[in-house]
Write an enzyme that holds these catalytic residues in place. Sequence first.
Site, PDB file in Angstrom:
ATOM      1  N   ASP A   1      15.374 -13.286  19.626  1.00 33.98           N
ATOM      2  CA  ASP A   1      14.260 -13.939  20.325  1.00 33.98           C
ATOM      3  C   ASP A   1      14.373 -15.448  20.109  1.00 33.98           C
ATOM      4  O   ASP A   1      14.464 -15.912  18.967  1.00 33.98           O
ATOM      5  CB  ASP A   1      12.939 -13.406  19.756  1.00 33.98           C
ATOM      6  CG  ASP A   1      11.725 -13.906  20.522  1.00 33.98           C
ATOM      7  OD1 ASP A   1      10.820 -13.106  20.792  1.00 33.98           O
ATOM      8  OD2 ASP A   1      11.660 -15.119  20.838  1.00 33.98           O
TER       9      ASP A   1
ATOM     10  N   ASP B   1      13.340 -14.570  27.054  1.00 30.24           N
ATOM     11  CA  ASP B   1      14.020 -15.158  25.896  1.00 30.24           C
ATOM     12  C   ASP B   1      14.361 -14.139  24.811  1.00 30.24           C
ATOM     13  O   ASP B   1      14.550 -14.508  23.657  1.00 30.24           O
ATOM     14  CB  ASP B   1      13.182 -16.303  25.314  1.00 30.24           C
ATOM     15  CG  ASP B   1      12.039 -15.821  24.449  1.00 30.24           C
ATOM     16  OD1 ASP B   1      11.505 -14.735  24.729  1.00 30.24           O
ATOM     17  OD2 ASP B   1      11.699 -16.519  23.474  1.00 30.24           O
ATOM     18  N   GLU B   2      14.422 -12.881  25.193  1.00 33.89           N
ATOM     19  CA  GLU B   2      14.698 -11.837  24.215  1.00 33.89           C
ATOM     20  C   GLU B   2      15.732 -10.858  24.730  1.00 33.89           C
ATOM     21  O   GLU B   2      15.714 -10.520  25.911  1.00 33.89           O
ATOM     22  CB  GLU B   2      13.471 -10.949  24.028  1.00 33.89           C
ATOM     23  CG  GLU B   2      12.389 -11.417  23.159  1.00 33.89           C
ATOM     24  CD  GLU B   2      11.212 -10.473  23.368  1.00 33.89           C
ATOM     25  OE1 GLU B   2      11.167  -9.419  22.726  1.00 33.89           O
ATOM     26  OE2 GLU B   2      10.348 -10.785  24.204  1.00 33.89           O
TER      27      GLU B   2
HETATM   28  P1  TTP Z   1       7.730 -15.934  23.350  1.00 28.21           P
HETATM   29  O1  TTP Z   1       9.054 -15.469  22.817  1.00 28.21           O
HETATM   30  O2  TTP Z   1       6.563 -15.040  23.167  1.00 28.21           O
HETATM   31  O3  TTP Z   1       7.337 -17.324  22.670  1.00 28.21           O
HETATM   32  P2  TTP Z   1       8.235 -18.541  22.251  1.00 28.21           P
HETATM   33  O4  TTP Z   1       9.688 -18.272  22.456  1.00 28.21           O
HETATM   34  O5  TTP Z   1       7.721 -19.759  22.924  1.00 28.21           O
HETATM   35  O6  TTP Z   1       7.914 -18.700  20.713  1.00 28.21           O
HETATM   36  P3  TTP Z   1       8.424 -17.804  19.489  1.00 28.21           P
HETATM   37  O7  TTP Z   1       9.251 -18.700  18.627  1.00 28.21           O
HETATM   38  O8  TTP Z   1       7.172 -17.374  18.795  1.00 28.21           O
HETATM   39  O9  TTP Z   1       9.209 -16.659  20.041  1.00 28.21           O
HETATM   40  O10 TTP Z   1       7.835 -16.249  24.884  1.00 28.21           O
HETATM   41  C1  TTP Z   1       8.987 -16.831  25.466  1.00 28.21           C
HETATM   42  C2  TTP Z   1       8.611 -17.849  26.530  1.00 28.21           C
HETATM   43  O11 TTP Z   1       7.829 -17.227  27.535  1.00 28.21           O
HETATM   44  C3  TTP Z   1       7.761 -18.967  25.987  1.00 28.21           C
HETATM   45  O12 TTP Z   1       8.543 -20.059  25.540  1.00 28.21           O
HETATM   46  C4  TTP Z   1       6.892 -19.339  27.136  1.00 28.21           C
HETATM   47  C5  TTP Z   1       6.815 -18.118  27.980  1.00 28.21           C
HETATM   48  N1  TTP Z   1       5.479 -17.491  27.876  1.00 28.21           N
HETATM   49  C6  TTP Z   1       4.625 -17.564  28.974  1.00 28.21           C
HETATM   50  O13 TTP Z   1       4.950 -18.131  30.014  1.00 28.21           O
HETATM   51  N2  TTP Z   1       3.396 -16.971  28.863  1.00 28.21           N
HETATM   52  C7  TTP Z   1       2.993 -16.310  27.739  1.00 28.21           C
HETATM   53  O14 TTP Z   1       1.874 -15.780  27.680  1.00 28.21           O
HETATM   54  C8  TTP Z   1       3.897 -16.235  26.621  1.00 28.21           C
HETATM   55  C9  TTP Z   1       3.506 -15.534  25.359  1.00 28.21           C
HETATM   56  C10 TTP Z   1       5.124 -16.857  26.736  1.00 28.21           C
HETATM   57 MG    MG Z   2      10.563 -16.509  21.756  1.00 30.82          MG
END
Ligand code: TTP
Ligand code: MG
Length: 384
Positions: A6, A99-100
């Site tokens: 992730d 992103d995963e």
């Molecule tokens: P996430 O992996 O949930 O968050 P992140 O990568 O920003 O942070 P983390 O280090 O905690 O993993 O989500 C991935 C991307 O998806 C995030 O950068 C922005 C987008 N996103 C949205 O557009 N809406 C949302 O509600 C969430 C949770 C994320």
């Molecule tokens: Mg993330």
Amino acid sequence: MILHIDMDAFFASVEQASNPELRGRPIAVAGSAKRAVIITSSYEARRFGVKTGMMVWEAKKACPHIQIVVANFEKYASTSREIMNIFRKYGVTEAFSVDEAFIDIGNQDPFLTARSIKEEIRKRFNITCSVGVGVNKDIAKLVSGINKPDGYFHVTSLDDIKDLSIKEICGIGRKNFKKLRLLAINTIEEFVNTRDEVLRNTMGIHGIRLKLALKGELTDTVNPEPVTPKSVSNSMTLPHDVWHKGEVELALFQLCEKVGFRLRRNNLWGRRVALYVRYKDFESFSLDRKYYDYTNDEIEIFERVKSLLEDIKLTKPIRLFGVTVTDLASATQATLFDNERLRRIEALDKIRERWGYGAITWGMLANKFNHKPPISPAWRPEKY
Ligand code: TTP
Ligand code: MG
């Protein structure tokens, strides 16, 4: 062995990587200039309590020197695609969200593999990611967030995860979490020690599968193909609240166009059409109707959405619309529709595939709402 990777603060990290002035600073990415909702923030900003879902003014209150960047979804989508291609070099890869991903690395050493993936991503994009390792996807996903950012966590026995809250398990939603809590099941240890009947009664067969998985008694495979969706849906927060019929229809047609395109790209037809409406004051409702014929024609979807609207009276200005097509079927079950329209739509799709989705549209959308292509964590790089 399965890795779950992730990206850390993905959208914010991409912004920081492409603009040196933002590096090491608290920044947040907002959905658009007008609709000021934070969709993610850098770890520097999170330290001040900035969270996804906050309004920009709330984030500024929590962290006065925060820098707000307007989202550039194309950039995140193309970065995501490239990252997935890097993953594919290390094993069968299942893109799980923007992103995963899960990677089945077989017998390769997980630590060295993770290190090498991290290095490659850092070199190419100057961003970091966190890795969870386990014998199946449930375990890998459970722990990838534990040491964020730039984390690594390898589960070698149940002991490593037994004290974690069941809230952390992907697949235990709010409802199940509440139900399990009433049974005094809070930790993973308590969960895996619960009798099968109890789990089945509380959350169905899925509960028993999850118990086996968490105990490490289930090894599953990574699915390289995206799963056939149960529905295709697009929603749009409008750049300004709409009220007049013309504007309402313009917004709805734009959504129907996108839903139709995505259905066709996946060779799917659907016959249940749903409309979601959120008013300016956030009151919301949805309507849906099942039709006899399957369709993936945006004009037909639009007609169906309009007929849903005819049954009600819109009472306030609207902030957000969503259009969903469900009850999906693949090509064989579908009924053929009007040939001339079919040819026109095929021609549109060809241009879109060659030149990008925004390259061509119907006349009525010539002055469409200037809305960025929607992207959410559920977006997968394989699909549009
Ligand atoms: P996430 O992996 O949930 O968050 P992140 O990568 O920003 O942070 P983390 O280090 O905690 O993993 O989500 C991935 C991307 O998806 C995030 O950068 C922005 C987008 N996103 C949205 O557009 N809406 C949302 O509600 C969430 C949770 C994320
Ligand atoms: Mg993330």
